[in-house]
Design a protein around this motif. Structure first.
Motif, PDB file in Angstrom:
ATOM      1  N   LEU A   1       0.845  -1.201   0.000  1.00 13.97           N
ATOM      2  CA  LEU A   1       0.000   0.000   0.000  1.00 13.97           C
ATOM      3  C   LEU A   1       0.876   1.246   0.000  1.00 13.97           C
ATOM      4  N   THR A   2       1.506   1.496  -1.116  1.00  9.74           N
ATOM      5  CA  THR A   2       2.402   2.639  -1.283  1.00  9.74           C
ATOM      6  C   THR A   2       1.719   3.728  -2.109  1.00  9.74           C
ATOM      7  N   ALA A   3       2.344   4.886  -2.145  1.00  5.98           N
ATOM      8  CA  ALA A   3       1.797   5.993  -2.937  1.00  5.98           C
ATOM      9  C   ALA A   3       1.721   5.647  -4.426  1.00  5.98           C
ATOM     10  N   PRO A   4       2.779   5.048  -5.020  1.00 11.34           N
ATOM     11  CA  PRO A   4       2.657   4.671  -6.443  1.00 11.34           C
ATOM     12  C   PRO A   4       1.527   3.673  -6.696  1.00 11.34           C
ATOM     13  N   PHE A   5       1.333   2.725  -5.778  1.00 14.75           N
ATOM     14  CA  PHE A   5       0.266   1.743  -5.957  1.00 14.75           C
ATOM     15  C   PHE A   5      -1.096   2.423  -5.916  1.00 14.75           C
ATOM     16  N   LEU A   6      -1.314   3.321  -4.962  1.00 15.34           N
ATOM     17  CA  LEU A   6      -2.594   4.023  -4.874  1.00 15.34           C
ATOM     18  C   LEU A   6      -2.788   4.962  -6.060  1.00 15.34           C
ATOM     19  N   MET A   7      -1.696   5.534  -6.559  1.00 11.03           N
ATOM     20  CA  MET A   7      -1.805   6.376  -7.753  1.00 11.03           C
ATOM     21  C   MET A   7      -2.262   5.535  -8.943  1.00 11.03           C
ATOM     22  N   TRP A   8      -1.750   4.306  -9.052  1.00 13.01           N
ATOM     23  CA  TRP A   8      -2.167   3.393 -10.115  1.00 13.01           C
ATOM     24  C   TRP A   8      -3.636   3.002  -9.936  1.00 13.01           C
ATOM     25  N   CYS A   9      -4.063   2.820  -8.692  1.00 14.52           N
ATOM     26  CA  CYS A   9      -5.447   2.430  -8.409  1.00 14.52           C
ATOM     27  C   CYS A   9      -6.443   3.557  -8.685  1.00 14.52           C
ATOM     28  N   TRP A  10      -5.946   4.795  -8.716  1.00 12.56           N
ATOM     29  CA  TRP A  10      -6.827   5.939  -8.937  1.00 12.56           C
ATOM     30  C   TRP A  10      -7.607   5.811 -10.240  1.00 12.56           C
ATOM     31  N   GLN A  11      -7.025   5.189 -11.250  1.00 14.73           N
ATOM     32  CA  GLN A  11      -7.684   5.070 -12.549  1.00 14.73           C
ATOM     33  C   GLN A  11      -8.944   4.203 -12.472  1.00 14.73           C
ATOM     34  N   PHE A  12      -9.043   3.351 -11.454  1.00 16.48           N
ATOM     35  CA  PHE A  12     -10.191   2.454 -11.333  1.00 16.48           C
ATOM     36  C   PHE A  12     -11.318   3.044 -10.492  1.00 16.48           C
ATOM     37  N   LEU A  13     -11.106   4.215  -9.934  1.00 14.30           N
ATOM     38  CA  LEU A  13     -12.145   4.850  -9.125  1.00 14.30           C
ATOM     39  C   LEU A  13     -13.201   5.471 -10.029  1.00 14.30           C
ATOM     40  N   ASN A  14     -14.460   5.220  -9.701  1.00 12.43           N
ATOM     41  CA  ASN A  14     -15.561   5.837 -10.446  1.00 12.43           C
ATOM     42  C   ASN A  14     -15.635   7.315 -10.087  1.00 12.43           C
ATOM     43  N   LYS A  15     -15.216   8.160 -11.013  1.00 21.69           N
ATOM     44  CA  LYS A  15     -15.129   9.598 -10.726  1.00 21.69           C
ATOM     45  C   LYS A  15     -16.501  10.248 -10.618  1.00 21.69           C
ATOM     46  N   ARG A  16     -17.556   9.535 -11.041  1.00 23.78           N
ATOM     47  CA  ARG A  16     -18.906  10.100 -10.972  1.00 23.78           C
ATOM     48  C   ARG A  16     -19.683   9.631  -9.752  1.00 23.78           C
ATOM     49  N   SER A  17     -19.054   8.820  -8.932  1.00 25.60           N
ATOM     50  CA  SER A  17     -19.758   8.289  -7.763  1.00 25.60           C
ATOM     51  C   SER A  17     -20.099   9.397  -6.775  1.00 25.60           C
ATOM     52  N   ALA A  18     -21.151   9.174  -6.023  1.00 21.41           N
ATOM     53  CA  ALA A  18     -21.619  10.179  -5.063  1.00 21.41           C
ATOM     54  C   ALA A  18     -20.606  10.338  -3.933  1.00 21.41           C
ATOM     55  N   PRO A  19     -20.435  11.557  -3.418  1.00 19.68           N
ATOM     56  CA  PRO A  19     -19.479  11.789  -2.323  1.00 19.68           C
ATOM     57  C   PRO A  19     -19.981  11.219  -1.007  1.00 19.68           C
ATOM     58  N   GLY A  20     -19.060  11.090  -0.051  1.00 17.55           N
ATOM     59  CA  GLY A  20     -19.397  10.577   1.267  1.00 17.55           C
ATOM     60  C   GLY A  20     -19.740  11.685   2.236  1.00 17.55           C
ATOM     61  N   VAL A  21     -19.474  11.448   3.519  1.00 19.47           N
ATOM     62  CA  VAL A  21     -19.891  12.403   4.554  1.00 19.47           C
ATOM     63  C   VAL A  21     -19.141  13.723   4.458  1.00 19.47           C
ATOM     64  N   ASP A  22     -17.941  13.729   3.870  1.00 19.47           N
ATOM     65  CA  ASP A  22     -17.180  14.984   3.756  1.00 19.47           C
ATOM     66  C   ASP A  22     -17.588  15.818   2.561  1.00 19.47           C
ATOM     67  N   ARG A  23     -18.511  15.271   1.720  1.00 17.26           N
ATOM     68  CA  ARG A  23     -19.038  15.971   0.544  1.00 17.26           C
ATOM     69  C   ARG A  23     -17.969  16.253  -0.507  1.00 17.26           C
ATOM     70  N   MET A  24     -16.812  15.643  -0.402  1.00 12.01           N
ATOM     71  CA  MET A  24     -15.754  15.864  -1.391  1.00 12.01           C
ATOM     72  C   MET A  24     -15.897  14.863  -2.533  1.00 12.01           C
ATOM     73  N   ASN A  25     -15.953  15.367  -3.753  1.00 15.59           N
ATOM     74  CA  ASN A  25     -16.048  14.485  -4.910  1.00 15.59           C
ATOM     75  C   ASN A  25     -14.670  14.216  -5.489  1.00 15.59           C
ATOM     76  N   ALA A  26     -14.612  13.365  -6.500  1.00 16.10           N
ATOM     77  CA  ALA A  26     -13.336  12.944  -7.079  1.00 16.10           C
ATOM     78  C   ALA A  26     -12.602  14.111  -7.735  1.00 16.10           C
ATOM     79  N   GLN A  27     -13.335  15.022  -8.352  1.00  9.75           N
ATOM     80  CA  GLN A  27     -12.695  16.156  -9.025  1.00  9.75           C
ATOM     81  C   GLN A  27     -11.978  17.061  -8.018  1.00  9.75           C
ATOM     82  N   GLU A  28     -12.593  17.271  -6.869  1.00  5.14           N
ATOM     83  CA  GLU A  28     -11.963  18.101  -5.837  1.00  5.14           C
ATOM     84  C   GLU A  28     -10.749  17.392  -5.240  1.00  5.14           C
TER      85      GLU A  28
END
Length: 423
Positions: free
Chosen positions: A27-54
């Motif tokens: 669980l390193t920074a490069p690994f999480l950076m690689w995993c970022w591409q698989f995140l659904n950028k349109r998914s609804a935000p959580g309790v912090d109201r922060m979306n993927a674009q922010e």
């Protein structure tokens, strides 16, 4: 990163008893950076109201900060925002929405778990796996029913499966393959994360894994792998005097047997087996039926993954065939869902509205467009077009379209027609 996962997968396939260590170190920074591409950028935000674009505005810094907290052991899973979506028949399904950084970290853990357990999952398991889906499960079941000597079906439904997974038992199962306490502790944090309900109440679950969490599907699949799949393969089949088959998609499964006594024995012990792991059968949706091409007078039917199965005689060839059509309840629910969607989205710009309707119909026909289901497809198309015509004419105070104008509109946007995509 893919090379590391391939190495894990290779080792898991070579040695089924190997317990992996130092997965936490992946669980390193490069690994999480690689995993970022698989995140659904349109998914609804959580309790912090922060979306993927922010979050992406300072992606590198945010990931470094996240990894630092994880490595120092001060990372805490945030509250999961709960929302409810219609399930049909007046019921609602709870959906959990983690914050962006929890989603990203869960993607990383899910990728590692996938690399390990894809080597362990049995051929009967079809849900939540890469390159394997519901259509393949339906096709496999159809082939077994048609070509294998099976005459009895046990269809079962687990009541509130995702809400009743035992945390301690799940972690014990994970311990069969993973010897990494920090890695397992991270998973426990997500299982124990508080849930912010719609009324503002914070719930602390003693069991279950929230639907909507990125890591929840693979964890749920692992749980039933040990509870059901392995047990069926090693114990149930060993006690059957005839052939027996299991098809499972997530928590939806069907078992087929050659002989009645084998089916009855399985039906009687299934509830006890699930009960050992905190799971309960929905009695009104669990039953055993005779389903045989040699006893068509029973007119038996059963449903699986949205399709209704039944034996009939082809009017062309006179041969017995296995007919699959959209399950009536699922068909009516799809019509109701489309009605509700049109009602609430009719204010959209026409181009966006029609493009979305086109995508919905294309997806529907791609899934249900199998041979023998033309009548159900045509019914769905006719009903949805009538519904669309109705709500387009309610976008303003005066009527917008005649039937002739509506047909021209459908031709302009190339509205897909019912079609068979799989024989």
């Amino acid at each position: 990163m893919q090379t590391s996962l391939q190495g894990i997968a290779k080792k898991a396939a070579q040695d089924k008893t190997y317990r992996f260590r130092n997965l936490f170190g992946l669980l390193t920074a490069p690994f999480l950076m690689w995993c970022w591409q698989f995140l659904n950028k349109r998914s609804a935000p959580g309790v912090d109201r922060m979306n993927a674009q922010e979050y992406a505005q300072h992606l590198g810094g945010n990931i470094l900060h996240l990894v630092d907290r994880v490595k120092r052991g001060v990372y805490r899973a945030r509250l999961i925002l709960r929302r409810y979506i219609p399930k049909g028949e007046g019921k609602w399904r709870p959906l959990g929405l983690p914050v962006i950084e929890d989603k990203l970290l869960q993607i990383a853990v899910a990728k590692i778990l996938d690399a390990i357990y894809e080597q362990d999952f049995l051929p009967c398991s079809f849900g939540y796996r890469v390159g394997i889906g519901a259509r393949q499960a339906v096709k496999q079941l159809s082939q077994w029913l048609y070509y294998r000597p099976v005459h009895y079906i046990v269809e079962a439904d687990i009541k509130g499966y995702f809400d009743h997974i035992n945390h301690d038992m799940l972690l014990e199962m994970l311990g069969e393959r993973i010897d990494d306490r920090p890695f397992l502790r991270l998973i426990r944090k997500w299982l124990k994360a508080g849930i912010l309900d719609t009324g503002g109440q914070v719930l602390h679950p003693a069991m279950g894994t929230p639907q909507g969490g990125i890591v929840s599907p693979i964890l749920a699949n692992i749980y039933l792998h040990y509870v059901l799949d392995v047990w069926f393969e090693t114990v149930v089949k060993a006690h059957c005097r005839g052939q027996a088959y299991l098809i499972r998609y997530a928590d939806d499964f069907v078992c087929a047997f050659q002989f009645k006594d084998d089916a009855e024995r399985f039906y009687q012990v299934l509830g006890k087996r699930l009960g050992k792991f905190g799971l309960t059968l929905a009695e009104d949706k669990t039953r055993m039926i005779r389903f045989s091409r040699h006893h068509r007078e029973d007119k038996a039917t059963f449903a699986f993954l949205g399709f209704e199965f039944r034996w009939t005689v082809s009017w062309k060839s006179g041969k017995v065939i296995l007919l699959k059509r959209t399950a009536p309840k699922k068909l009516q629910q799809s019509v109701r869902n489309f009605t509700e969607w049109c009602k609430t989205h009719r204010h959209w710009r026409l181009n966006h509205l029609m493009e979305t309707v086109t995508a919905k119909l294309r997806g529907y026909f791609n899934y249900y467009g199998i041979r023998g289901n033309a009548k159900s497809l045509s019914y769905f198309y006719d009903r949805t077009m009538n519904i669309l015509f109705k709500w387009l004419n309610r976008r303003s105070q005066k009527r917008s379209y005649t039937w002739e104008g509506f047909k021209q509109l459908l031709e302009h946007f190339r509205m897909p027609r019912p079609r068979i995509v799989q024989q």
